[in-house]
Each structure stands twice: as structure tokens, then as C-alpha cells.
Design a protein around this motif. Structure first.
Motif, PDB file in Angstrom:
ATOM      1  N   LEU A 197      -6.682  42.803  33.414  1.00 56.79           N
ATOM      2  CA  LEU A 197      -5.407  42.280  33.877  1.00 56.79           C
ATOM      3  C   LEU A 197      -5.596  40.812  34.239  1.00 56.79           C
ATOM      4  CD1 LEU A 197      -4.381  45.189  36.305  1.00 56.79           C
ATOM      5  CD2 LEU A 197      -4.538  45.194  33.816  1.00 56.79           C
ATOM      6  N   GLN A 198      -4.791  39.985  33.646  1.00 57.89           N
ATOM      7  CA  GLN A 198      -4.955  38.542  33.816  1.00 57.89           C
ATOM      8  C   GLN A 198      -3.730  37.932  34.475  1.00 57.89           C
ATOM      9  OE1 GLN A 198      -5.669  36.456  30.115  1.00 57.89           O
ATOM     10  NE2 GLN A 198      -5.253  34.454  31.027  1.00 57.89           N
ATOM     11  N   PHE A 199      -3.967  37.053  35.443  1.00 59.03           N
ATOM     12  CA  PHE A 199      -2.897  36.272  36.057  1.00 59.03           C
ATOM     13  C   PHE A 199      -3.389  34.837  36.137  1.00 59.03           C
ATOM     14  CE2 PHE A 199      -0.462  35.407  40.261  1.00 59.03           C
ATOM     15  CZ  PHE A 199       0.594  34.826  39.566  1.00 59.03           C
ATOM     16  N   THR A 200      -2.749  33.947  35.393  1.00 62.63           N
ATOM     17  CA  THR A 200      -3.182  32.556  35.417  1.00 62.63           C
ATOM     18  C   THR A 200      -1.980  31.651  35.582  1.00 62.63           C
ATOM     19  OG1 THR A 200      -3.204  32.682  33.013  1.00 62.63           O
ATOM     20  CG2 THR A 200      -5.311  32.669  34.070  1.00 62.63           C
ATOM     21  N   GLY A 201      -2.243  30.464  36.069  1.00 59.77           N
ATOM     22  CA  GLY A 201      -1.153  29.517  36.221  1.00 59.77           C
ATOM     23  C   GLY A 201      -1.627  28.248  36.894  1.00 59.77           C
ATOM     24  N   ALA A 202      -0.679  27.377  37.159  1.00 58.76           N
ATOM     25  CA  ALA A 202      -1.013  26.107  37.797  1.00 58.76           C
ATOM     26  C   ALA A 202       0.197  25.557  38.530  1.00 58.76           C
ATOM     27  CB  ALA A 202      -1.465  25.102  36.744  1.00 58.76           C
ATOM     28  N   LEU A 203      -0.077  24.811  39.585  1.00 56.06           N
ATOM     29  CA  LEU A 203       0.963  24.072  40.302  1.00 56.06           C
ATOM     30  C   LEU A 203       0.479  22.633  40.439  1.00 56.06           C
ATOM     31  CD1 LEU A 203       2.051  26.249  43.390  1.00 56.06           C
ATOM     32  CD2 LEU A 203       2.959  26.288  41.078  1.00 56.06           C
ATOM     33  N   ASP A 204       1.435  21.718  40.610  1.00 56.76           N
ATOM     34  CA  ASP A 204       1.051  20.335  40.905  1.00 56.76           C
ATOM     35  C   ASP A 204       0.117  20.318  42.106  1.00 56.76           C
ATOM     36  OD1 ASP A 204       2.533  18.847  38.981  1.00 56.76           O
ATOM     37  OD2 ASP A 204       4.367  19.256  40.103  1.00 56.76           O
ATOM     38  N   VAL A 205      -0.860  19.427  42.080  1.00 63.86           N
ATOM     39  CA  VAL A 205      -1.739  19.266  43.239  1.00 63.86           C
ATOM     40  C   VAL A 205      -0.852  18.963  44.450  1.00 63.86           C
ATOM     41  CG1 VAL A 205      -3.518  17.778  44.245  1.00 63.86           C
ATOM     42  CG2 VAL A 205      -3.657  18.425  41.845  1.00 63.86           C
ATOM     43  N   GLY A 206      -1.153  19.606  45.565  1.00 68.69           N
ATOM     44  CA  GLY A 206      -0.366  19.355  46.775  1.00 68.69           C
ATOM     45  C   GLY A 206       0.739  20.383  47.000  1.00 68.69           C
TER      46      GLY A 206
END
Ligand code: FES
Ligand SMILES: [Fe+2]
Length: 317
Positions: A197-206
Motif C-alpha cells: 500500500l503506497q501513499f506518496t505526495g508533496a507540499l510546498d516547503v513550509g
């Protein structure tokens, strides 16, 4: 596999007990599967219920049927001894049932490699920088320097990686228009014998992805990987790409699918070549720091295989 008129799924041995024709060449008629050779029909429990031109149906005429559950858009079949089937061991994947939050598309293909190589691949993510440069790879240094933690679980292993303050890969930028650097997470859980099961992602730093556990407002995706061995040299690879951003745009979910399919085609080329090489010379190989999750998964599988071998009435598999 076939469905009865209520939509329940049944799984029976693919071999008619009359003259052995695969039942998958037959057809489904009123809750039964009718063999494509001489028309003998079987119910969902595998019992022969009608023989054309013969009134008596011997009770011994039956094919094996397998315990099965359908849950979260997945069909789980237990190939071992029926009395050992335990539905509590079926991994739960509620995201498939939430199409508004996680619209998704699914994929299936046969890979010419041992199923364990697919699991290995998903548990050592340093390959992203090399295999997936053009798709989801991104910053190569960020991958090798990623902060990571590995935790054994009762049925497998959990792997968490953080690529803090890193350059987002092209696919992430195209998806949500990141302007600068991001904090990127990758969470993988292997559940023996064949689910990742994979959960990946990203948010702007901060935005607090790392600091506060925030997962909203950037890029996010979930993938169910189901890896089912077929032979020692082939396996079935099922996956779903669940889109966690711009969910109302159907084209975005399709785009995500296209990117993932291209990404996993990059893996498939590696895995099939690796399989040929490892099979031709099964000499010992070395492990590195980043193999920690893979090694735990391998141990867990071996443990389960040993336990199964020790069970007197284990059937087939
Ligand atoms: S082989 Fe199936 S009915 Fe004869
Ligand atoms: Fe990969």
C-alpha cells in the motif's frame, strides 16, 4: 471466476471433472457455469448440478471451489485448505470505495519475473533516481539522502521516506503547478504475502507536511499494488492509481494513470532483465542500508512459507 445472478463472485477449479476442459471456456447460465464441451453445469460451490442426457447426477462429480471475498474492488481468493481461510487477513483498502476523494483507474498485467522482485522493487526507493528519472524520479541526491525509517509489522513492514526541501519531479509540477521546492513523503506498507500500500505526495516547503503531518493542498496519490505469483518465473501485477488532487477533473485521473503506467513500464523492464540474470546465476547478492525494509519483508515471507510447510494439511497453493 464467475458471478451468480445476485452478483456474488465464485471461484472454481478451471477443469471440468468430466473430460477436463477448462471451465473458463464455458459460459454462465442462471447461477451456474456450463462446460463448453458437453454442457455439464456446476454451481458456485463447484457441485455438478446437471448433466445433459442423464438424470442422475453423482454427488462425487464436483470441482474444487475456493473461498473468496470481494472487498474494496478487490477479489481475494484463498488457494489453501478451505478451513484455514481467514478473511481477517485481507488488507483493507477503503480508498477504493471513496471515489469522490480518491478517483482511480486500475491496471493488470503479467510480468515475466518472480513476484518477490516486484515487492523488493517497491521497498527500495533509491531506484527512483535511476529508473524513473523522466517520470516520478526528481532530484537524485534527495533520494539517496532521504530521511527514512523502517518498522516491522505483524504481517510485513512499513517504510517511510522524506525528501525534505527537494525539487519536485516533472509529474508533480505538471499535476499541481509547484513553483518551488517541496517536502515530499513516501509511505509504503508491505502486507504479506503480496500487497503493498503506497501513499506518496508533496507540499510546498513550509506547509507543515513534515512538521504537522499536513497532507492537504499539494500533490497526493495512493496506489494499491497487488502482486500474485503465477509460476516461479511469472506473476500478476495489479495496481490502482488513486488521485488525491483535482479530483473533479476526470482527465487528471486519466493523466495520473498514464504517468503511472509509464513509470511501472520502466520498472517492468528492469525486473524482467533482473529476473533472467538472477535465475541464470543464483549466486549470493549484497544488501545495502536501503535494503532494510526489503530484508524484513523477505524474512516475513520465509517465515510464513516455513509455517505453511509445517502445516500438515496444506493443499496446493
Ligand atoms: S469436458 Fe466438461 S462436460 Fe465434458
Ligand atoms: Fe519503480
Amino acid at each position: 471466476m464467475f458471478r451468480d445472478s445476485r452478483g456474488s463472485i465464485a471461484v472454481v477449479e478451471d477443469r471440468c471433472c468430466h473430460r477436463g476442459l477448462p471451465l473458463s471456456l464455458g459460459r454462465i447460465v442462471a447461477d451456474t457455469i456450463v462446460c463448453g464441451y458437453h454442457g455439464i453445469s456446476y454451481n458456485t460451490a463447484g457441485r455438478c448440478v446437471a448433466i445433459p442426457g442423464q438424470r442422475h447426477v453423482p454427488p462425487a462429480m464436483r470441482v474444487r471451489s475456493y473461498p473468496v471475498v470481494e472487498r474494496d474492488e478487490l477479489i481475494w481468493v484463498w488457494m489453501g485448505a478451505s478451513e484455514e481461510a481467514d478473511t481477517a487477513l485481507v488488507p483493507s483498502y477503503p480508498y477504493h470505495d471513496d471515489r469522490a476523494r480518491w478517483p482511480h483507474r486500475t491496471h493488470w498485467q503479467v510480468l515475466r519475473c518472480a513476484h518477490t522482485l516486484v515487492i523488493d522493487n517497491l521497498l527500495d526507493l533509491t531506484h527512483l533516481a535511476f529508473v524513473h528519472k523522466r517520470t516520478i524520479g526528481g532530484d537524485p541526491d534527495a533520494h539517496t539522502n532521504a530521511e527514512f525509517s523502517v518498522e516491522a509489522t505483524p504481517r510485513g513492514v512499513r517504510l517511510m521516506r522524506w525528501l525534505l526541501d527537494s525539487v519536485p519531479p516533472p509529474t508533480y509540477v505538471n499535476a499541481v503547478g509547484f513553483k518551488g521546492r517541496v517536502d515530499r513523503w513516501m509511505e509504503f506498507e508491505f502486507i504479506a504475502p503480496g500487497a503493498v500500500l503506497q501513499f506518496t505526495g508533496a507540499l510546498d516547503v513550509g506547509q507543515g507536511a513534515y512538521e504537522q503531518g499536513n497532507r492537504e493542498g499539494g500533490f497526493a496519490l495512493r496506489i494499491f499494488h497487488g502482486i500474485t505469483p503465477e509460476t516461479a518465473d511469472t506473476c500478476h501485477y495489479f495496481w490502482s492509481g488513486c488521485n488525491g488532487y483535482r479530483q473533479s477533473e476526470a482527465a487528471v485521473t486519466d493523466q495520473l494513470y498514464t504517468v503511472l503506467a509509464a513509470t511501472f513500464a520502466e520498472d517492468a523492464a528492469i525486473l524482467e532483465a533482473q529476473h533472467v540474470s538472477v535465475r541464470s546465476r543464483p549466486a549470493p547478492l549484497f544488501s545495502t542500508t536501503h535494503d532494510r525494509a526489503r530484508v524484513i519483508a523477505e524474512r516475513k515471507l520465509q517465515e510464513l512459507l516455513a509455517a505453511e510447510a509445517g502445516t500438515a494439511h496444506t493443499v496446493g497453493g
